[in-house]
Design a protein around this motif. Structure first.
Motif, PDB file in Angstrom:
ATOM      1  N   LYS A  96       0.847  -1.192   0.000  1.00  0.00           N
ATOM      2  CA  LYS A  96       0.000   0.000   0.000  1.00  0.00           C
ATOM      3  C   LYS A  96       0.885   1.246   0.000  1.00  0.00           C
ATOM      4  O   LYS A  96       2.054   1.210   0.364  1.00  0.00           O
ATOM      5  N   HIS A  97       0.279   2.365  -0.407  1.00  0.00           N
ATOM      6  CA  HIS A  97       1.028   3.616  -0.426  1.00  0.00           C
ATOM      7  C   HIS A  97       0.264   4.713   0.300  1.00  0.00           C
ATOM      8  O   HIS A  97      -0.946   4.613   0.505  1.00  0.00           O
ATOM      9  N   PHE A  98       1.003   5.745   0.679  1.00  0.00           N
ATOM     10  CA  PHE A  98       0.440   6.940   1.304  1.00  0.00           C
ATOM     11  C   PHE A  98       1.027   8.140   0.584  1.00  0.00           C
ATOM     12  O   PHE A  98       2.225   8.194   0.325  1.00  0.00           O
ATOM     13  N   CYS A  99       0.169   9.097   0.257  1.00  0.00           N
ATOM     14  CA  CYS A  99       0.585  10.317  -0.449  1.00  0.00           C
ATOM     15  C   CYS A  99       0.174  11.540   0.362  1.00  0.00           C
ATOM     16  O   CYS A  99      -0.891  11.552   0.983  1.00  0.00           O
ATOM     17  N   THR A 100       0.997  12.560   0.312  1.00  0.00           N
ATOM     18  CA  THR A 100       0.673  13.827   0.951  1.00  0.00           C
ATOM     19  C   THR A 100       1.420  14.938   0.224  1.00  0.00           C
ATOM     20  O   THR A 100       2.392  14.687  -0.481  1.00  0.00           O
ATOM     21  N   GLU A 101       0.953  16.150   0.382  1.00  0.00           N
ATOM     22  CA  GLU A 101       1.688  17.312  -0.126  1.00  0.00           C
ATOM     23  C   GLU A 101       2.467  17.921   1.023  1.00  0.00           C
ATOM     24  O   GLU A 101       1.925  18.096   2.116  1.00  0.00           O
ATOM     25  N   LEU A 102       3.723  18.226   0.767  1.00  0.00           N
ATOM     26  CA  LEU A 102       4.542  18.966   1.716  1.00  0.00           C
ATOM     27  C   LEU A 102       4.822  20.318   1.083  1.00  0.00           C
ATOM     28  O   LEU A 102       5.259  20.392  -0.063  1.00  0.00           O
ATOM     29  N   ASP A 103       4.540  21.367   1.835  1.00  0.00           N
ATOM     30  CA  ASP A 103       4.593  22.731   1.321  1.00  0.00           C
ATOM     31  C   ASP A 103       5.468  23.579   2.233  1.00  0.00           C
ATOM     32  O   ASP A 103       5.260  23.603   3.451  1.00  0.00           O
ATOM     33  N   GLY A 104       6.436  24.263   1.647  1.00  0.00           N
ATOM     34  CA  GLY A 104       7.328  25.108   2.423  1.00  0.00           C
ATOM     35  C   GLY A 104       6.615  26.222   3.175  1.00  0.00           C
ATOM     36  O   GLY A 104       7.110  26.714   4.180  1.00  0.00           O
ATOM     37  N   LYS A 105       5.430  26.613   2.722  1.00  0.00           N
ATOM     38  CA  LYS A 105       4.679  27.683   3.387  1.00  0.00           C
ATOM     39  C   LYS A 105       3.926  27.187   4.614  1.00  0.00           C
ATOM     40  O   LYS A 105       3.545  27.986   5.462  1.00  0.00           O
ATOM     41  N   THR A 106       3.682  25.879   4.677  1.00  0.00           N
ATOM     42  CA  THR A 106       2.981  25.278   5.808  1.00  0.00           C
ATOM     43  C   THR A 106       3.837  24.119   6.297  1.00  0.00           C
ATOM     44  O   THR A 106       3.631  22.976   5.876  1.00  0.00           O
ATOM     45  N   PRO A 107       4.830  24.391   7.148  1.00  0.00           N
ATOM     46  CA  PRO A 107       5.807  23.362   7.501  1.00  0.00           C
ATOM     47  C   PRO A 107       5.182  22.092   8.081  1.00  0.00           C
ATOM     48  O   PRO A 107       4.350  22.140   8.984  1.00  0.00           O
ATOM     49  N   SER A 108       5.573  20.966   7.513  1.00  0.00           N
ATOM     50  CA  SER A 108       5.241  19.652   8.056  1.00  0.00           C
ATOM     51  C   SER A 108       6.333  18.684   7.633  1.00  0.00           C
ATOM     52  O   SER A 108       7.063  18.919   6.677  1.00  0.00           O
ATOM     53  N   LEU A 109       6.443  17.598   8.377  1.00  0.00           N
ATOM     54  CA  LEU A 109       7.465  16.586   8.150  1.00  0.00           C
ATOM     55  C   LEU A 109       6.782  15.253   7.922  1.00  0.00           C
ATOM     56  O   LEU A 109       5.681  15.022   8.414  1.00  0.00           O
ATOM     57  N   LEU A 110       7.445  14.373   7.204  1.00  0.00           N
ATOM     58  CA  LEU A 110       6.985  13.003   7.080  1.00  0.00           C
ATOM     59  C   LEU A 110       8.086  12.116   7.631  1.00  0.00           C
ATOM     60  O   LEU A 110       9.218  12.138   7.146  1.00  0.00           O
ATOM     61  N   TYR A 111       7.749  11.350   8.685  1.00  0.00           N
ATOM     62  CA  TYR A 111       8.680  10.382   9.258  1.00  0.00           C
ATOM     63  C   TYR A 111       8.429   9.049   8.562  1.00  0.00           C
ATOM     64  O   TYR A 111       7.312   8.528   8.575  1.00  0.00           O
ATOM     65  N   VAL A 112       9.472   8.502   7.937  1.00  0.00           N
ATOM     66  CA  VAL A 112       9.379   7.279   7.134  1.00  0.00           C
ATOM     67  C   VAL A 112      10.209   6.193   7.819  1.00  0.00           C
ATOM     68  O   VAL A 112      11.437   6.302   7.871  1.00  0.00           O
ATOM     69  N   PRO A 113       9.571   5.137   8.345  1.00  0.00           N
ATOM     70  CA  PRO A 113      10.339   4.088   9.019  1.00  0.00           C
ATOM     71  C   PRO A 113      11.095   3.204   8.032  1.00  0.00           C
ATOM     72  O   PRO A 113      10.858   3.260   6.820  1.00  0.00           O
ATOM     73  N   GLU A 114      11.966   2.362   8.555  1.00  0.00           N
ATOM     74  CA  GLU A 114      12.682   1.388   7.725  1.00  0.00           C
ATOM     75  C   GLU A 114      11.680   0.503   6.994  1.00  0.00           C
ATOM     76  O   GLU A 114      10.614   0.195   7.518  1.00  0.00           O
ATOM     77  N   GLY A 115      12.037   0.117   5.770  1.00  0.00           N
ATOM     78  CA  GLY A 115      11.201  -0.815   5.024  1.00  0.00           C
ATOM     79  C   GLY A 115      10.166  -0.159   4.133  1.00  0.00           C
ATOM     80  O   GLY A 115       9.290  -0.841   3.592  1.00  0.00           O
ATOM     81  N   LEU A 116      10.252   1.149   3.954  1.00  0.00           N
ATOM     82  CA  LEU A 116       9.348   1.855   3.056  1.00  0.00           C
ATOM     83  C   LEU A 116      10.151   2.472   1.917  1.00  0.00           C
ATOM     84  O   LEU A 116      11.261   2.966   2.130  1.00  0.00           O
ATOM     85  N   ALA A 117       9.590   2.420   0.712  1.00  0.00           N
ATOM     86  CA  ALA A 117      10.164   3.147  -0.418  1.00  0.00           C
ATOM     87  C   ALA A 117       9.629   4.569  -0.356  1.00  0.00           C
ATOM     88  O   ALA A 117       8.500   4.804   0.089  1.00  0.00           O
ATOM     89  N   HIS A 118      10.416   5.512  -0.820  1.00  0.00           N
ATOM     90  CA  HIS A 118      10.026   6.925  -0.771  1.00  0.00           C
ATOM     91  C   HIS A 118      10.298   7.602  -2.108  1.00  0.00           C
ATOM     92  O   HIS A 118      11.277   7.299  -2.781  1.00  0.00           O
ATOM     93  N   GLY A 119       9.419   8.518  -2.476  1.00  0.00           N
ATOM     94  CA  GLY A 119       9.628   9.325  -3.668  1.00  0.00           C
ATOM     95  C   GLY A 119       8.793  10.583  -3.606  1.00  0.00           C
ATOM     96  O   GLY A 119       7.934  10.738  -2.743  1.00  0.00           O
ATOM     97  N   PHE A 120       9.060  11.474  -4.532  1.00  0.00           N
ATOM     98  CA  PHE A 120       8.260  12.697  -4.604  1.00  0.00           C
ATOM     99  C   PHE A 120       8.339  13.284  -5.999  1.00  0.00           C
ATOM    100  O   PHE A 120       9.221  12.952  -6.792  1.00  0.00           O
ATOM    101  N   VAL A 121       7.383  14.168  -6.279  1.00  0.00           N
ATOM    102  CA  VAL A 121       7.418  14.958  -7.502  1.00  0.00           C
ATOM    103  C   VAL A 121       7.298  16.426  -7.096  1.00  0.00           C
ATOM    104  O   VAL A 121       6.504  16.782  -6.215  1.00  0.00           O
ATOM    105  N   SER A 122       8.099  17.264  -7.709  1.00  0.00           N
ATOM    106  CA  SER A 122       8.075  18.696  -7.420  1.00  0.00           C
ATOM    107  C   SER A 122       6.879  19.335  -8.128  1.00  0.00           C
ATOM    108  O   SER A 122       6.696  19.178  -9.332  1.00  0.00           O
TER     109      SER A 122
END
Length: 178
Positions: A96-122
């Motif tokens: 399964k996957h989880f998607c979110t938007e991270l925006d420099g104007k509204t600071p938030s972090l995503l904590y990714v544990p071991e065993g997950l693949a990660h990617g993003f698109v600008s």
């Protein structure tokens, strides 16, 4: 800091406190004791940032044992569409996957544990992505799965994808070590 678990066990959205006045703002994105109080007792070993044009897709990346890592990511400027995929075979959210938007104007972090693949698109030109991980980069342990093999609905943009990322194996053909 506020912490919320995502649909992927052990993967958290973290909202730090920001302080704003007539000079601008200050946001603390890491504090060891706060992370420990949230149950995230990690020691980060490497930190880097990338700057990406609109449409650049990076991922889906991870490191295999013995150099697997947890990471904490954020967008400090611009905006990104951020994605994780659960590669842990015994997890109820395997595949399964989880998607979110991270925006420099509204600071938030995503904590990714071991065993997950990660990617993003600008989503904007000159988006700055900051990554902090618990192990250093190891070319021998560097792996990925094809960005378009997990059912992710990516933003409708003209994507710019590296040759390396285009050649990653499909999720179905990946034998997970996690």
């Amino acid at each position: 800091m506020k912490i919320e678990e995502t649909i992927i066990k052990g993967c958290y959205l973290i909202t730090p406190r920001s302080f704003t006045d007539n000079r601008g703002s200050l946001t603390k994105i890491y504090h060891e004791l706060m992370f420990q109080e949230m149950g995230l007792d990690v020691q980060f070993r490497e930190e880097y940032f990338s700057v990406s044009s609109k449409g650049v897709l990076r991922g889906l990346h991870f490191q295999i044992p013995p150099m697997q890592h947890a990471k904490c990511v954020t967008c400090v400027s611009g905006k990104i569409f951020d994605v994780v995929v659960d590669l842990r075979k015994n997890s109820p959210t395997f595949g399964k996957h989880f998607c979110t938007e991270l925006d420099g104007k509204t600071p938030s972090l995503l904590y990714v544990p071991e065993g997950l693949a990660h990617g993003f698109v600008s989503l904007e030109d000159d988006s700055i992505f900051l990554n902090r991980s618990t192990t250093v980069y190891s070319p021998e342990c560097d792996r990925g799965i094809h960005w378009d093999s997990c059912g992710i609905v990516w933003p409708d943009l003209d994507l710019i994808i590296s040759h390396k990322d285009q050649e990653m194996p499909d999720f179905e053909n990946f034998n997970s070590p996690f």
